[in-house]
Design a protein around this motif. Sequence first.
Motif, PDB file in Angstrom:
ATOM      1  N   ILE A  35       1.093  -1.008   0.062  1.00  0.00           N
ATOM      2  CA  ILE A  35       0.170   0.134   0.055  1.00  0.00           C
ATOM      3  C   ILE A  35       0.934   1.401   0.495  1.00  0.00           C
ATOM      4  O   ILE A  35       0.836   1.947  -1.325  1.00  0.00           O
ATOM      5  N   LEU A  36       2.115   1.046   0.618  1.00  0.00           N
ATOM      6  CA  LEU A  36       2.715   2.436   0.952  1.00  0.00           C
ATOM      7  C   LEU A  36       4.058   2.263  -0.767  1.00  0.00           C
ATOM      8  O   LEU A  36       3.382   3.561  -1.107  1.00  0.00           O
ATOM      9  N   ALA A  37       3.557   1.702  -1.554  1.00  0.00           N
ATOM     10  CA  ALA A  37       4.098   1.826  -2.937  1.00  0.00           C
ATOM     11  C   ALA A  37       3.001   2.299  -3.219  1.00  0.00           C
ATOM     12  O   ALA A  37       3.452   3.721  -4.595  1.00  0.00           O
ATOM     13  N   ILE A  38       1.948   1.828  -3.388  1.00  0.00           N
ATOM     14  CA  ILE A  38       0.879   2.892  -4.553  1.00  0.00           C
ATOM     15  C   ILE A  38       0.844   3.818  -4.057  1.00  0.00           C
ATOM     16  O   ILE A  38       0.429   4.945  -4.204  1.00  0.00           O
ATOM     17  N   THR A  39       0.494   4.046  -2.605  1.00  0.00           N
ATOM     18  CA  THR A  39       0.510   5.570  -1.742  1.00  0.00           C
ATOM     19  C   THR A  39       1.441   6.683  -1.869  1.00  0.00           C
ATOM     20  O   THR A  39       1.355   7.340  -0.723  1.00  0.00           O
ATOM     21  N   ALA A  40       2.341   6.523  -2.399  1.00  0.00           N
ATOM     22  CA  ALA A  40       3.723   7.066  -2.467  1.00  0.00           C
ATOM     23  C   ALA A  40       3.266   8.416  -2.799  1.00  0.00           C
ATOM     24  O   ALA A  40       4.603   9.793  -2.308  1.00  0.00           O
ATOM     25  N   ARG A  41       3.014   8.868  -3.445  1.00  0.00           N
ATOM     26  CA  ARG A  41       2.419  10.099  -4.481  1.00  0.00           C
ATOM     27  C   ARG A  41       1.789  11.248  -2.793  1.00  0.00           C
ATOM     28  O   ARG A  41       1.501  10.883  -1.971  1.00  0.00           O
ATOM     29  N   PRO A  42       2.641  12.561  -2.655  1.00  0.00           N
ATOM     30  CA  PRO A  42       2.898  13.299  -2.484  1.00  0.00           C
ATOM     31  C   PRO A  42       1.440  14.446  -1.699  1.00  0.00           C
ATOM     32  O   PRO A  42       1.160  14.594  -0.070  1.00  0.00           O
ATOM     33  N   GLU A  43       0.405  14.299  -2.591  1.00  0.00           N
ATOM     34  CA  GLU A  43      -0.528  14.393  -2.814  1.00  0.00           C
ATOM     35  C   GLU A  43      -1.644  13.061  -1.674  1.00  0.00           C
ATOM     36  O   GLU A  43      -2.469  14.141  -1.286  1.00  0.00           O
ATOM     37  N   VAL A  44      -1.014  12.604  -1.897  1.00  0.00           N
ATOM     38  CA  VAL A  44      -2.368  11.237  -1.086  1.00  0.00           C
ATOM     39  C   VAL A  44      -1.378  11.467   0.450  1.00  0.00           C
ATOM     40  O   VAL A  44      -0.432  11.889   1.032  1.00  0.00           O
ATOM     41  N   VAL A  45      -2.809  11.762   1.692  1.00  0.00           N
ATOM     42  CA  VAL A  45      -3.326  11.809   2.618  1.00  0.00           C
ATOM     43  C   VAL A  45      -3.045  10.082   3.389  1.00  0.00           C
ATOM     44  O   VAL A  45      -3.874   9.802   3.105  1.00  0.00           O
ATOM     45  N   SER A  46      -1.737   9.974   3.938  1.00  0.00           N
ATOM     46  CA  SER A  46      -1.707   8.133   3.893  1.00  0.00           C
ATOM     47  C   SER A  46      -1.402   8.080   5.601  1.00  0.00           C
ATOM     48  O   SER A  46      -1.083   8.471   6.398  1.00  0.00           O
ATOM     49  N   PHE A  47      -2.437   7.236   6.048  1.00  0.00           N
ATOM     50  CA  PHE A  47      -3.107   6.659   7.060  1.00  0.00           C
ATOM     51  C   PHE A  47      -2.241   5.196   7.288  1.00  0.00           C
ATOM     52  O   PHE A  47      -2.888   4.692   8.283  1.00  0.00           O
TER      53      PHE A  47
END
Length: 410
Positions: A35-47
């Motif tokens: 999931i971290l690989a998918i959400t590495a974009r800076p615009e993503v708010v990752s919880f």
Amino acid sequence: MTVAQQHSPHAAVAAPVPPLAERARSTGGSAVRDILAITARPEVVSFAGGLPAPELFDTEGIADAYRAVLDEQGARALQYATTEGEPALRAALAARTSVRGLATGPDDVLVTTGSQQALSLLATALLEPGDTVLVERPCYLAALQVFAFAGVRVVAVPGDEDGLDPAALEELVLRERPKLLYVVPTFQNPTGRTLPAARRAAVAEVAARCGLWIVEDDPYGELRFEGERVPWIATYPGAEDRTVLTGSFSKVMAPGMRLGWLRAPGALLRACAVAKQAADLHTPTVNQLAAARYLADRDLDAHVARVAGVYRERRDAMLAGLPGALPEGSTWAVPEGGMFVWARLPHGHDTTALLPAVVAHDVAYVPGAPFYAAAPDTATMRLTFVTQAPDRIAEGLRRLARGLGTAGAR
């Protein structure tokens, strides 16, 4: 290809290489890492990831420690070292453990390359393929990976909002004859819950009476926001000669230093040291000496207190926004510390199936299913609150509401 090669009996297509080991073929990757690989974009708010807040690292203090070590003992810092760890760091870790109520000497400590390696070494030293291991329900995901690679059978101990049930533990120990119990009793990953003192005492008693190793993993225990500290299971009667305590600097100093440790009875510690020799010889010398220097020159406890204060604000921001972000009827726990909030959506929701629509709104969580050894609760999710500032948390929860279809539904 020459004419001679064309007519040679040895010019046939090469045979395939032998297959990967069964444990490599049968063990999947980390759902969190994927999931971290998918959400590495800076615009993503990752919880999603269990990542400490990088702006809170004591970069200056750590840099000073490295500079001092390289200036004053550079040749030693860049040389090979003993497998067990640098004496100065082992002594400092033993002192910190003793002050917290568990008498420990330097020879009781093995320095590891992150506490994840400690789990791997313990699996190598203790487990045979086909052995049984008991875990919490749900359980730290990377521990499940370690046990899968070891080829053991994993059985989850039933519990409730306070953690595993000691009566159920005893029943399983007598029936399944496991080698060990793996537990994260303080601010557990993924649930954030803390096992009460009475249950810790009962776990120690069961282990002593029934014959069981306890692996007590404590990467988050120093990140307490409120409430009273609960003693380690290792301090309770019956647990003294059968509990391995693991710890880490990843959540309180910096994860990039890759420094963890285990405290274990002598024969097991020596077995882990032999396993570590086969794995990496020793944890990087310069990192160990820098950590020891930091502990000598700086006040780590004061730094952790500052970090915990910030994390508490972020936890409160997440708790304030969850009612508007999750569907009506959702529930969640209020952790007294650590990094995670564990939420359960109403029956019929599947957080794995819902995730792509949520990610499309530039926000992410970790579905709960991968944290279960068997029979997952598919309506659960883990939310990390420490990585984002409060305003970013609020924005992420607004996006989560839109992704889940709950925005404007109340």
